[in-house]
Design a protein around this motif. Structure first.
Motif, PDB file in Angstrom:
ATOM      1  N   GLY A 176       0.656  -0.961  -0.037  1.00 10.63           N
ATOM      2  CA  GLY A 176       0.175   0.058  -0.034  1.00 10.63           C
ATOM      3  C   GLY A 176       0.890   1.471  -0.087  1.00 10.63           C
ATOM      4  O   GLY A 176       2.150   1.279   0.255  1.00 10.63           O
ATOM      5  N   VAL A 177       0.007   2.346  -0.055  1.00 12.13           N
ATOM      6  CA  VAL A 177       0.963   3.705  -0.215  1.00 12.13           C
ATOM      7  C   VAL A 177       1.545   3.849   1.262  1.00 12.13           C
ATOM      8  O   VAL A 177       1.047   3.421   2.458  1.00 12.13           O
ATOM      9  N   ARG A 238      -2.255   2.033  -6.024  1.00 10.17           N
ATOM     10  CA  ARG A 238      -1.200   2.645  -5.981  1.00 10.17           C
ATOM     11  C   ARG A 238      -1.533   4.013  -5.648  1.00 10.17           C
ATOM     12  O   ARG A 238      -0.652   4.999  -5.564  1.00 10.17           O
ATOM     13  N   ASN A 239      -2.873   4.593  -5.968  1.00 10.77           N
ATOM     14  CA  ASN A 239      -3.135   5.994  -5.697  1.00 10.77           C
ATOM     15  C   ASN A 239      -4.006   6.081  -4.264  1.00 10.77           C
ATOM     16  O   ASN A 239      -4.704   6.943  -3.859  1.00 10.77           O
ATOM     17  N   GLY A 240      -3.779   4.962  -3.434  1.00  9.14           N
ATOM     18  CA  GLY A 240      -4.157   5.135  -2.045  1.00  9.14           C
ATOM     19  C   GLY A 240      -5.487   4.890  -1.688  1.00  9.14           C
ATOM     20  O   GLY A 240      -5.860   5.155  -0.591  1.00  9.14           O
ATOM     21  N   LEU A 241      -6.270   3.986  -2.331  1.00  6.78           N
ATOM     22  CA  LEU A 241      -7.718   3.934  -2.153  1.00  6.78           C
ATOM     23  C   LEU A 241      -7.550   2.787  -1.116  1.00  6.78           C
ATOM     24  O   LEU A 241      -8.516   2.604   0.075  1.00  6.78           O
ATOM     25  N   GLY A 242      -6.706   1.768  -1.186  1.00  7.73           N
ATOM     26  CA  GLY A 242      -6.677   0.954  -0.045  1.00  7.73           C
ATOM     27  C   GLY A 242      -5.262  -0.346  -0.176  1.00  7.73           C
ATOM     28  O   GLY A 242      -4.667   0.171  -1.136  1.00  7.73           O
ATOM     29  N   LEU A 243      -5.268  -0.983   0.718  1.00  4.64           N
ATOM     30  CA  LEU A 243      -4.093  -1.974   0.803  1.00  4.64           C
ATOM     31  C   LEU A 243      -4.683  -3.207  -0.258  1.00  4.64           C
ATOM     32  O   LEU A 243      -5.492  -3.447  -0.673  1.00  4.64           O
ATOM     33  N   PHE A 244      -3.603  -3.696  -0.785  1.00 11.27           N
ATOM     34  CA  PHE A 244      -3.740  -4.732  -2.083  1.00 11.27           C
ATOM     35  C   PHE A 244      -2.769  -5.676  -1.798  1.00 11.27           C
ATOM     36  O   PHE A 244      -1.510  -5.543  -1.558  1.00 11.27           O
ATOM     37  N   PHE A 245      -2.978  -7.018  -2.109  1.00 16.33           N
ATOM     38  CA  PHE A 245      -2.134  -8.226  -2.149  1.00 16.33           C
ATOM     39  C   PHE A 245      -1.500  -8.232  -3.674  1.00 16.33           C
ATOM     40  O   PHE A 245      -2.214  -7.886  -4.534  1.00 16.33           O
ATOM     41  N   ALA A 246      -0.489  -8.646  -3.520  1.00 14.57           N
ATOM     42  CA  ALA A 246       0.525  -8.983  -4.899  1.00 14.57           C
ATOM     43  C   ALA A 246       1.701 -10.301  -4.492  1.00 14.57           C
ATOM     44  O   ALA A 246       1.944 -10.405  -3.530  1.00 14.57           O
ATOM     45  N   PRO A 247       1.887 -10.976  -5.556  1.00 14.45           N
ATOM     46  CA  PRO A 247       2.784 -11.884  -5.384  1.00 14.45           C
ATOM     47  C   PRO A 247       4.176 -11.350  -4.906  1.00 14.45           C
ATOM     48  O   PRO A 247       4.562 -10.415  -5.166  1.00 14.45           O
ATOM     49  N   ALA A 251       7.748  -8.376  -5.548  1.00 20.58           N
ATOM     50  CA  ALA A 251       7.864  -7.221  -4.651  1.00 20.58           C
ATOM     51  C   ALA A 251       8.520  -5.921  -5.157  1.00 20.58           C
ATOM     52  O   ALA A 251       8.220  -4.971  -4.792  1.00 20.58           O
ATOM     53  N   HIS A 252       9.682  -6.418  -5.678  1.00 19.37           N
ATOM     54  CA  HIS A 252      10.600  -5.230  -5.985  1.00 19.37           C
ATOM     55  C   HIS A 252       9.945  -4.387  -7.366  1.00 19.37           C
ATOM     56  O   HIS A 252      10.022  -3.186  -7.145  1.00 19.37           O
ATOM     57  N   ASP A 253       9.265  -5.089  -8.242  1.00 19.76           N
ATOM     58  CA  ASP A 253       8.347  -4.392  -9.249  1.00 19.76           C
ATOM     59  C   ASP A 253       7.320  -3.607  -8.522  1.00 19.76           C
ATOM     60  O   ASP A 253       7.196  -2.444  -9.173  1.00 19.76           O
ATOM     61  N   ILE A 254       6.645  -3.840  -7.772  1.00 16.38           N
ATOM     62  CA  ILE A 254       5.418  -3.357  -7.072  1.00 16.38           C
ATOM     63  C   ILE A 254       6.192  -2.166  -6.314  1.00 16.38           C
ATOM     64  O   ILE A 254       5.335  -1.064  -6.535  1.00 16.38           O
ATOM     65  N   GLN A 255       7.241  -2.143  -5.497  1.00 17.55           N
ATOM     66  CA  GLN A 255       7.581  -1.015  -4.867  1.00 17.55           C
ATOM     67  C   GLN A 255       8.085  -0.011  -5.935  1.00 17.55           C
ATOM     68  O   GLN A 255       8.037   1.296  -5.559  1.00 17.55           O
ATOM     69  N   GLU A 256       8.729  -0.482  -6.804  1.00 15.62           N
ATOM     70  CA  GLU A 256       9.410   0.221  -7.837  1.00 15.62           C
ATOM     71  C   GLU A 256       8.447   1.186  -8.794  1.00 15.62           C
ATOM     72  O   GLU A 256       8.624   2.568  -8.971  1.00 15.62           O
ATOM     73  N   GLN A 257       7.626   0.115  -9.299  1.00 16.62           N
ATOM     74  CA  GLN A 257       6.684   0.827 -10.236  1.00 16.62           C
ATOM     75  C   GLN A 257       5.464   1.792  -9.744  1.00 16.62           C
ATOM     76  O   GLN A 257       4.943   2.419 -10.230  1.00 16.62           O
ATOM     77  N   PHE A 258       5.063   1.360  -8.595  1.00 19.07           N
ATOM     78  CA  PHE A 258       3.546   1.389  -7.997  1.00 19.07           C
ATOM     79  C   PHE A 258       4.075   2.423  -6.957  1.00 19.07           C
ATOM     80  O   PHE A 258       2.893   3.191  -6.508  1.00 19.07           O
ATOM     81  N   ALA A 260       4.678   1.621  -3.996  1.00 18.03           N
ATOM     82  CA  ALA A 260       4.021   1.015  -2.789  1.00 18.03           C
ATOM     83  C   ALA A 260       5.160   0.509  -1.955  1.00 18.03           C
ATOM     84  O   ALA A 260       6.307   0.240  -2.294  1.00 18.03           O
ATOM     85  N   VAL A 261       4.566   0.137  -0.585  1.00 18.79           N
ATOM     86  CA  VAL A 261       5.591  -0.250   0.491  1.00 18.79           C
ATOM     87  C   VAL A 261       5.008  -1.570   0.882  1.00 18.79           C
ATOM     88  O   VAL A 261       3.720  -1.630   0.886  1.00 18.79           O
ATOM     89  N   LEU A 262       5.705  -2.477   1.476  1.00 27.24           N
ATOM     90  CA  LEU A 262       5.566  -3.617   2.160  1.00 27.24           C
ATOM     91  C   LEU A 262       4.770  -3.607   3.174  1.00 27.24           C
ATOM     92  O   LEU A 262       5.447  -2.700   4.439  1.00 27.24           O
ATOM     93  N   ALA A 263       3.458  -3.920   3.665  1.00 28.05           N
ATOM     94  CA  ALA A 263       2.813  -3.668   4.913  1.00 28.05           C
ATOM     95  C   ALA A 263       3.070  -5.063   5.657  1.00 28.05           C
ATOM     96  O   ALA A 263       3.218  -4.918   6.915  1.00 28.05           O
ATOM     97  N   GLY A 264       3.140  -6.271   5.151  1.00 26.36           N
ATOM     98  CA  GLY A 264       3.223  -7.546   5.752  1.00 26.36           C
ATOM     99  C   GLY A 264       3.412  -8.818   4.689  1.00 26.36           C
ATOM    100  O   GLY A 264       2.712  -8.777   3.668  1.00 26.36           O
ATOM    101  N   ASP A 265       3.847 -10.020   5.380  1.00 24.79           N
ATOM    102  CA  ASP A 265       3.932 -11.095   4.511  1.00 24.79           C
ATOM    103  C   ASP A 265       2.640 -12.059   4.954  1.00 24.79           C
ATOM    104  O   ASP A 265       2.112 -12.054   6.005  1.00 24.79           O
TER     105      ASP A 265
END
Length: 303
Positions: A176-177, A238-247, A251-258, A260-265
Motif C-alpha cells: 500500500g501507499v 497505487r493511488n491510495g484507495l486501499g491496501l492490496f495483495f500482490a505476489p 515485490a521489487h517491481d511493485i515497490q519500484e513501479q507503483f 507502494a511499500v510492504l505492509a506484511g507477509d
C-alpha cells in the motif's frame, strides 16, 4: 477423398454480409456492386439448400442455419488470416506465439512468464490478447490461441478438451501507499481489522484463499473495492484507495513501479500460474521455453 462443394468466395461474401448486417455495406467494404454480392449470396444459399440470412428490422440477420454457418466462417477466415501471417513470417525467420492472458492474471506476472521467449535462439513474435477466462478457453479450443496464461486450472469434466499445466506459484504480500502501511505494519495481520482493503472479485481463484486467510487470523478489514481486472486493482492501490495483495516474487517491481511499500507477509497464501493448452503435451517451442525458465526461477513450485 471427400471434397466440399462450397465456394469459399461465396462463403466469404456471406460472412461479410452477416457481419455488416447489410448487402449494401458489405458491398462497399468489398468494393463490389450490390448486385454482385447479392448474386453470390443467392448462389451460396442455392448450393447449401438453406436460407442463411433473413430481414430483421432494417438489418439482415442470420437464420438458425446461418448462425451455424457463421460460427464456422469465423474459424475458417481467422485461420486463413493466421495462415497468411505464418507464411509471411517464414521469410523473416520469426516464430509466432499467440497468447491469451486472463484479465485476473497480474500483468507483471504475464511479462515475467513471457520474458523467456525473448531469450530463445529464434526470434519470437508475441501476439497477446486479454479477455475473461471462459472466453479465452473457447478461443483456445477453436485454435485461435496457442496457449492461455491464467491463475487457475481448468475444472475437470468440462466440455472443452483443454489441459492445465502448472507453471509456478508465489507467496503473497500486502502492499500500500506509505500513509496506509504505517497504520497496519505494527502487529500485522491483526492490525488489518477495519483497514481499507482492495480485493479481487469472488470469481477470482485467489479471492477464496484470501477470505479464508482473513478468517483464520480473525480480522475483518473494510473492503473498499473489488476488481475483476488486476491492473485496475493495482491502479487504485497505487493511488491510495486501499491496501492490496500482490505476489512476493514481484515485490521489487511493485515497490519500484507503483510507489507502494510492504505492509506484511502472507506466506500461507499462494497464487498459482497456469498455461492452458489444447494438447496434453505442450509442443510449441516458445511455450516449452517458458516452462523451462519458470521451473528454475522465482515462480518455482514449492516442494
Amino acid at each position: 477423398m471427400k471434397t466440399t462443394g462450397l465456394n469459399f468466395r461465396h462463403l466469404y461474401f456471406f460472412w461479410m454480409v452477416a457481419k455488416e448486417g447489410s448487402v449494401t455495406r458489405a458491398a462497399e467494404r468489398l468494393g463490389l456492386a450490390v448486385q454482385t454480392v447479392s448474386m453470390q449470396l443467392a448462389l451460396l444459399e442455392q448450393s447449401v439448400g438453406k436460407q442463411l440470412l433473413e430481414p430483421q428490422g432494417r438489418r439482415l440477420a442470420p437464420t438458425e442455419a446461418g448462425r451455424v454457418a457463421l460460427s464456422y466462417c469465423d474459424q475458417i477466415f481467422l485461420l486463413g488470416d493466421q495462415l497468411q501471417d505464418a507464411l509471411e513470417e517464414t521469410d523473416t525467420g520469426k516464430m509466432r506465439l499467440t497468447v491469451g492472458i486472463s484479465d485476473s492474471l497480474p500483468k507483471l506476472i504475464a511479462f515475467r512468464l513471457l520474458e523467456a521467449t525473448q531469450q530463445m535462439g529464434q526470434q519470437v513474435k508475441l501476439v497477446c490478447l486479454e479477455d475473461e477466462f471462459e472466453s479465452l478457453l473457447a478461443d483456445l479450443a477453436l485454435n485461435k490461441l496457442d496457449v492461455v496464461l491464467t491463475d487457475r486450472a481448468v475444472r475437470p469434466g468440462g466440455g472443452l478438451r483443454v489441459f492445465s499445466h502448472l507453471l509456478g506459484e508465489s507467496g503473497m504480500q500486502l502492499f500500500g501507499v506509505p500513509r496506509l502501511v504505517r497504520k497496519v505494519r505494527r502487529n500485522f495481520p491483526a492490525s488489518l481489522d477495519g483497514a481499507p482493503l482492495l480485493l479481487p472479485t469472488r470469481n477470482n481463484a485467489l479471492r477464496g484463499r484470501i477470505d479464508a486467510w482473513l478468517v483464520q487470523h480473525g480480522v475483518r478489514p473494510d473492503v473498499v473495492g473489488e476488481f475483476e481486472d488486476n491492473a485496475m486493482l493495482n491502479t487504485f492501490g497505487r493511488n491510495g484507495l486501499g491496501l492490496f495483495f500482490a505476489p512476493s516474487a514481484l515485490a521489487h517491481d511493485i515497490q519500484e513501479q507503483f510507489g507502494a511499500v510492504l505492509a506484511g507477509d502472507a506466506p500461507e497464501l499462494r497464487e498459482q500460474f497456469y498455461a492452458i493448452s489444447n494438447e496434453r503435451k505442450i509442443k510449441h517451442p516458445a511455450v516449452e521455453a517458458i516452462l523451462t525458465a519458470v521451473h528454475s526461477g522465482p515462480f518455482a513450485v514449492a516442494p
